[in-house]
Enzyme design. Structure first.
Site, PDB file in Angstrom:
ATOM      1  N   GLU B 399     -24.168  -7.532  -0.671  1.00 46.99           N
ATOM      2  CA  GLU B 399     -24.942  -8.296   0.304  1.00 46.99           C
ATOM      3  C   GLU B 399     -24.055  -8.844   1.423  1.00 46.99           C
ATOM      4  O   GLU B 399     -24.418  -8.814   2.596  1.00 46.99           O
ATOM      5  CB  GLU B 399     -25.661  -9.452  -0.391  1.00 46.99           C
ATOM      6  CG  GLU B 399     -26.645  -9.035  -1.482  1.00 46.99           C
ATOM      7  CD  GLU B 399     -25.975  -8.716  -2.814  1.00 46.99           C
ATOM      8  OE1 GLU B 399     -24.769  -8.980  -2.961  1.00 46.99           O
ATOM      9  OE2 GLU B 399     -26.672  -8.203  -3.709  1.00 46.99           O
ATOM     10  N   HIS B 461     -33.294 -15.647  -9.711  1.00 45.69           N
ATOM     11  CA  HIS B 461     -33.765 -14.786  -8.635  1.00 45.69           C
ATOM     12  C   HIS B 461     -34.790 -15.467  -7.729  1.00 45.69           C
ATOM     13  O   HIS B 461     -35.247 -14.859  -6.758  1.00 45.69           O
ATOM     14  CB  HIS B 461     -34.362 -13.497  -9.219  1.00 45.69           C
ATOM     15  CG  HIS B 461     -33.321 -12.529  -9.718  1.00 45.69           C
ATOM     16  ND1 HIS B 461     -32.375 -12.892 -10.662  1.00 45.69           N
ATOM     17  CD2 HIS B 461     -33.045 -11.238  -9.388  1.00 45.69           C
ATOM     18  CE1 HIS B 461     -31.579 -11.853 -10.895  1.00 45.69           C
ATOM     19  NE2 HIS B 461     -31.956 -10.849 -10.135  1.00 45.69           N
TER      20      HIS B 461
END
Lengths: 650, 650
Positions: B399, B461
């Site tokens: 990321e 998450h």
């Protein structure tokens, strides 16, 4: 076959939840079976036995692997009912393994790479405590299952480089080398020779067929004999055992479906009902769960006879020693007299110096900014191979790796880690700070250079949004002490909270003492308190944190000189203030007064103190490169600006 | 000797500022001299020439190196006065190199590792544009100077693995291998064989004496002939040329002092006044600055004759093509009729589909979550060696590396990058998002799974604090569209802002269409707007974003049914709203009404809408693992809760 029990449970659990990741548990079932049955030192009846081996599922999405293992080996909390309630409200079997939900889960995993990085901390804590208490009390291994995602994340490099440098030979990483990621083949995005990469950082490496029990056994035995950390690349097929989908990325993140499961069961010769384990197999697995009990009992006998028995128990419990804060309390009394002006990073160093000897669990470090972070207590030894006895870690320029290792140490128990970096780089370590907050680890992040006050290094190094961003993380205590007294108080609170991480936000630049009378109690504990009362009925309330408290006091003096009764509230911690009784909060906030807050950061979050009509004196964007005093002037964070803002609202 | 000019300027600049880092510029002066004088394709008189080589000082603390080079080679903005005002308010010569402050600085560096990671994006953009416009217009190299800190940061692994996988052979990293970090020797914290590590990721590597001009020249020539990216380990002495401190970490981050500087000058035989360059040497350096002008002129001729001349110029300017939003506008009209219910991540995919063909600069990708992020537009090719023609990047599970590469592409020009991941992992990429905001790069972060609405994957998450944390970053537009109409509008705004990065926060779960009449204008552009008026004089105002707008509308219907006139305000972007005229803001906020906000995140930042007395319906801590609808119910984010909160305040 024992491994098939894992495969079937993984299929069943995900199918029932209609959500989850069967591919990884199925692929790594063989490796996990050999690990648990032949190598992992554990006793399912004593999940918290201090000298157990630690098993960390870094590829946390494969949670059904660990849930299956805990169930099969007989962990009390890992009931069949829990497996059937996989991913449901209130169950212990969350989508990803959550620390504190289910015994046997050592760390919350799921954010990739972090389990691996946390494992380094586990391995460090183990060696360090062995040096403190002896191998007879502390002598266990840390085993990690990591996936391709873990190894692609940058954090993995910080972790393996740190572990390699420290020669943590009791750390073994089992890489699920299935060549599959969510988007398809690993080759789509990576061509790294992982064995060569780990080797480059000083690891011993080996590649095996992850479905060949003989090879697995041999490799794990090999791992236990190395003098450096070990990587075993386990070549596996994702979804191994799935009748038609074996090897496909389709097994990664979704239920396989009734048809596929039926076919897979048939191919395995598995006839038991969903979630049911045939009696023979169940017996075999339960035996595995009990195998370690003789080791545990032997250990308990050693513990009982150990000279440091009680001290070990205390250290592992997380309780602080008696008298932990005696020197700190004495220092507080001294400080209100001596009123030293210094940077709050120095104040933090002073605080550390008062507790470091008294709390032997404290293990410090810095991401290569030791002198700047004031994290080093004089005469401390460096933690390093071969003894690991030192209490200071050279983490290197690895903020994220440091934060994860700190969590790992805290989770292992027996260590209270703190680590320093520049506050702006809390962005680098943020994902591990979040996990700390989610898990409730007692770690202290020493974040110095906390505003434009750091001066010339400029906006890349100046936090402006970071106070807001850190305060946004639930269950993180963000402290910004105003002087040395508050710094000592904040450290005390941070260390007393066993299940809360802290961020200590500290200035580079000097600031005067503002707490100059002995309150007789730790006022910072309340999060916010009236530091200076108004002369008469307060017309103005000034709120400030850290180095800006001095500015607020200055502004208050100016306002009072004009006959405007002004009080000053110091706000060392938003979070602690939010926990106070409403009456206390209301009294501190004093809504009837003109309210002005001053902080060298952004306004976000301050309205709870100043309301919609209050004024905020602070930053509205990024900083700039110039000497600190110039920046405060140019950005208008001055006593004059506070006075003006207050008067404009009177 | 040319390199000594850099050394002396570095000493002088830091000495005058009494702040800065002389050690690195002095150590790398030889390498930089050879690079600039023999290899780097540039023309000091045309700093923005599109086909120049890019030089990136990843070790940004050594800013005096690039400032000296730009000054010596005759960049107009890099005056002697600027060097004398190093690190002072208003100067172009900030503590760390800042993009946009000084021509010749291609990227803001300082946060370690990121220059290197950005350089990968530069190299990607170069090859991609070469495939689009031909080597006759685009054929340049990316040269990077990186330090030990850059290589220790995890981001470096993501960068080198991505570059290696993509075989970016025109990328060359010159590693300042001085074996020194701030805390002392690199060996204190690292034992990595960097050559082996880079090699493991597919790089060609070479080690040289970084003070031997012959070796440097040979190595740089070698680098230009490789078919993969190259690392040259330049063994140097930090502070090379310092009379007594050469090789010591004391030269790293502080002025050397009058005495040391005098002695060093004497040893070099340097007699010129501070900041003064002897005429002969000045001439020699200026010649270097002009050497590229013949290449530049030849390129200009080729450009003039090129069939895609205007298109190239437009693309590099960052202007969008005419008709960029024709399909989007048509789709908007269609949507208010068809009123599709879908997840806003799908809505975002729809938006992309309407602009992808019309804006050829768009280059997408995902950190291995393509299907989940809806970032892939049908039939797009993958960007890969050898042509790099494709417009979709398989970033891998990286990321942070993705975010940095996106910035690099945007800074290179000719590319508008967007990239997807789960919103919670914006924590991983956060340091690069911050740099995007600081530099003003047009990049779009597609952040899906934006709340507890993602369900079973659980709290690791589920973003809860991320909306607040992203909104805290100055100059970042954070969008949370409520439906497909808003998603299209938000994408349009994001793409129209040439100097602002965007975060597009998108749901996993389905949500109904809420904008069901054609407004005739892009309402999301205002940041917040009244989506539903009250029946009569409004008593209640409900504010919501994203998937919670539907909940607010539901609550409003319930309140209206009880005769309580209720309006609903959709808030797709706090930042854009803050830019509206005060009268508009006041009208939208409607302080006289009871105000309730609903968002599946934390309250922080919402008081600007609801004030101290308003109610916030949302999260107060981390989420949990369970199906989405269960979580909304359990955490009390429901129309019923909104109704109750409003009624309690009436």
């Amino acid at each position: 076959m024992m491994a098939n029990a894992i495969r079937v449970l993984a299929m069943d659990g995900v199918e029932k939840a209609k959500s989850g990741h069967p591919g990884m548990p199925m692929g790594m079932a063989d490796v996990a079976t050999v690990l648990f049955s032949k190598f992992l030192k554990f006793d399912a009846s004593a999940p918290n036995w201090a000298d157990r081996d630690r098993f960390i599922l870094s590829a946390g999405h494969g949670s059904m692997l660990i849930y299956s293992l805990l169930h099969l080996t007989g962990y009390k909390q890992a009931t069949r009912e829990q497996l059937e309630n996989f991913r449901q409200w209130g169950s212990r079997t969350a989508g990803h393994p959550e620390y504190g939900h289910l015994e046997g889960v050592e760390v919350t995993t799921g954010p990739l790479g972090q389990g691996l990085a946390h494992s380094v901390g586990f391995a460090m804590a183990e060696r360090h405590l062995a040096s403190r208490f002896g191998d007879e009390l502390v002598d266990h291994r840390t085993w990690v299952i990591a996936g391709d995602g873990c190894l692609m994340e940058g954090i993995s490099q910080e972790a393996i480089a740190l572990a390699g440098r420290l020669k943590l030979n009791k750390l073994c990483v089992l890489w699920d080398d299935n060549a599959i990621t969510i988007d398809g083949s690993v080759a789509l995005s990576d061509a790294t020779d992982q064995l060569a990469r780990f080797k480059a950082s000083g690891w011993a490496v080996k590649a095996i067929d992850g479905h060949d029990h003989g090879q697995i056994k041999k490799a794990l035995a090999w791992a236990t004999k190395q003098s450096v950390p070990t990587l075993i690349a386990c070549k596996t097929k994702i979804g191994k055992g799935a009748a038609t989908m074996e090897g496909s990325h389709k097994t990664h993140g979704a239920a396989l479906g009734d048809m596929e499961i039926a076919a897979s069961r048939q191919a395995m010769g598995w006839t038991a009902a969903p979630f049911e384990i045939p009696a023979e197999l169940d017996k075999e697995w339960k035996k595995v769960g009990k195998a370690g009990s003789k080791h545990r009992k032997a250990w308990e006998a050693r513990h009982l006879a150990h000279a440091q028995r009680d001290e070990f128990t205390r250290a592992m419990s997380g309780d602080l020693p008696n008298g932990a804060f005696a020197a700190l309390d004495a220092k507080l009394k001294e400080l209100v007299e001596t009123k030293p002006a210094m940077a709050t990073r120095q104040s933090s160093g002073e605080a550390l110096a008062t507790v470091f000897d008294a709390i032997p669990e404290l293990v410090g470090g810095s991401a290569d900014l030791t002198g700047s972070n004031n994290t080093f207590v004089k005469n401390t030894q460096i933690m390093d191979a071969p003894t690991y006895h030192g209490r200071y870690v050279n983490y290197g320029i690895r903020e994220f790796g440091m934060a994860a290792a700190m969590n790992g140490m805290a989770l292992h128990g027996g260590v209270i880690p703190y680590g320093g970096t520049f506050m702006v780089f809390s962005d680098y370590s943020r994902p591990a700070i979040r996990l700390a907050a989610l898990m409730g680890t007692r770690v202290v992040h020493v974040l110095t250079h906390d505003s434009i006050g750091l001066g010339e290094d400029g906006p890349t190094h100046q936090p402006v949004e970071h106070l807001a961003a850190l305060r946004a993380i639930p269950n993180l205590m963000v402290f910004r002490p105003a002087d040395t007294v508050e710094a000592l108080e904040c450290w005390q609170v941070a260390l007393q909270h066993k299940t809360t991480p802290s961020a200590m936000c500290l200035s580079r630049q000097k600031t005067p003492a503002v707490r100059t009378t002995d309150a007789g109690e730790n006022l910072s504990r309340k999060g916010a308190y009236e530091l200076k009362a108004a002369n008469g009925t307060a017309k103005v309330s000034l709120f400030a944190t850290g180095t800006e408290v001095a500015i607020a006091l200055d502004a208050a003096a100016k306002l009072e000189a004009e006959g405007i009764a002004t009080r000053v509230v110091s706000v060392p911690s938003f979070e602690l203030f939010a926990q106070q009784p409403k009456a206390y909060q209301d009294a501190v906030i004093a809504r009837g007064t003109v309210r002005v807050a001053v902080e060298a950061g952004l306004e976000q979050g301050w309205m709870r103190f100043i309301g919609e009509d209050g004024a905020f004196v602070g930053m509205t964007g990024f900083g700039a490169s110039a000497p600190a005093e110039v920046l405060y002037e140019k950005f208008g964070i001055t006593a004059g600006a506070v006075v003006e803002a207050a008067k404009a609202r009177l």
